[in-house]
Design a protein around this motif. Structure first.
Motif, PDB file in Angstrom:
ATOM      1  N   ASP A   1       0.797  -1.233   0.000  1.00 32.24           N
ATOM      2  CA  ASP A   1       0.000   0.000   0.000  1.00 32.24           C
ATOM      3  C   ASP A   1       0.827   1.279   0.000  1.00 32.24           C
ATOM      4  N   GLY A   2       2.144   1.173   0.199  1.00 34.15           N
ATOM      5  CA  GLY A   2       2.999   2.346   0.239  1.00 34.15           C
ATOM      6  C   GLY A   2       3.053   2.951   1.629  1.00 34.15           C
TER       7      GLY A   2
ATOM      8  N   TYR B   1       2.804   8.456  -0.134  1.00 30.84           N
ATOM      9  CA  TYR B   1       2.224   7.507  -1.077  1.00 30.84           C
ATOM     10  C   TYR B   1       1.286   6.504  -0.412  1.00 30.84           C
TER      11      TYR B   1
ATOM     12  N   GLN C   1       9.716  11.244   2.218  1.00 29.57           N
ATOM     13  CA  GLN C   1       8.442  11.150   1.512  1.00 29.57           C
ATOM     14  C   GLN C   1       7.773   9.799   1.681  1.00 29.57           C
TER      15      GLN C   1
ATOM     16  N   MET D   1       7.585   5.465   0.617  1.00 29.88           N
ATOM     17  CA  MET D   1       7.796   4.496  -0.453  1.00 29.88           C
ATOM     18  C   MET D   1       6.519   4.363  -1.285  1.00 29.88           C
ATOM     19  N   LYS D   2       6.680   4.370  -2.582  1.00 27.34           N
ATOM     20  CA  LYS D   2       5.523   4.206  -3.467  1.00 27.34           C
ATOM     21  C   LYS D   2       4.959   2.793  -3.316  1.00 27.34           C
ATOM     22  N   PRO D   3       3.640   2.633  -3.493  1.00 27.48           N
ATOM     23  CA  PRO D   3       3.036   1.303  -3.352  1.00 27.48           C
ATOM     24  C   PRO D   3       3.459   0.363  -4.474  1.00 27.48           C
ATOM     25  N   ARG D   4       3.545  -0.905  -4.132  1.00 30.20           N
ATOM     26  CA  ARG D   4       3.762  -1.976  -5.102  1.00 30.20           C
ATOM     27  C   ARG D   4       2.662  -3.006  -4.858  1.00 30.20           C
TER      28      ARG D   4
ATOM     29  N   LYS E   1       4.145  13.087   4.968  1.00 28.91           N
ATOM     30  CA  LYS E   1       5.547  12.725   5.116  1.00 28.91           C
ATOM     31  C   LYS E   1       5.775  11.965   6.421  1.00 28.91           C
TER      32      LYS E   1
ATOM     33  N   ARG F   1      -1.054   9.653   3.605  1.00 28.14           N
ATOM     34  CA  ARG F   1      -0.792  10.769   2.683  1.00 28.14           C
ATOM     35  C   ARG F   1      -0.037  11.940   3.323  1.00 28.14           C
TER      36      ARG F   1
END
Length: 144
Positions: free
Chosen positions: A61-62, A66, A94, A96-99, A72, A70
């Motif tokens: 889910d990030g 991310y 910031q 980690m972007k979701p994968r 920092k 939502r």
């Protein structure tokens, strides 16, 4: 529910697990997350595909900007964040972007034809009906 239905449900869950663990879908550092993905029958009508690793949700889910919150990532009690290998302490990151490896696998499963093993087990007519149902509704994705 018949033994055949349970067998098909188990095969569908295993198929989803295989799609979720395809190379490149899950970030690979140690391989622990990929190895931890399992499929299991819960009842005559439910199966689950998932992991018990605490950080899997963060990967899926990030985090930070991310992720679900939502915002920092900032220190709770100190003035800065620091971790092994960091060049210096930082005031925020910031995240980690979701994968979303499981959600993507479920979407892919709904688009693909069923594997030959399942087709052989249920027959062509039932396989086409299952594919139509998967395209219509897809597997249910729940976060636990």
């Amino acid at each position: 529910m018949s033994a055949l239905s349970r067998q098909v449900l188990a095969q569908l869950a295993e198929y989803l697990r295989d799609l979720a663990t395809d190379q490149g879908r899950i970030p690979f550092k140690t391989g622990q997350l990929r190895k931890s993905i399992t499929s299991q029958l819960l009842s005559d009508t439910e199966a689950v595909v998932g992991t018990n690793l605490y950080y899997a949700r963060w990967v899926h889910d990030g985090t930070g900007l991310y992720g679900p919150m939502r915002r920092k990532i900032v220190p709770k009690t100190k003035k800065a964040l620091h971790w092994k290998g960091a060049a210096h302490p930082v005031k925020s990151v910031q995240g980690m972007k979701p994968r979303p490896f499981l959600a993507q696998a479920a979407e892919e499963m709904a688009r693909r034809p069923l594997p030959p093993l399942i087709r052989q087990t249920v027959g062509e007519a039932v396989a086409r009906e299952l594919e139509a149902q998967l395209k219509k509704t897809g597997p249910e994705v729940r976060r636990g």
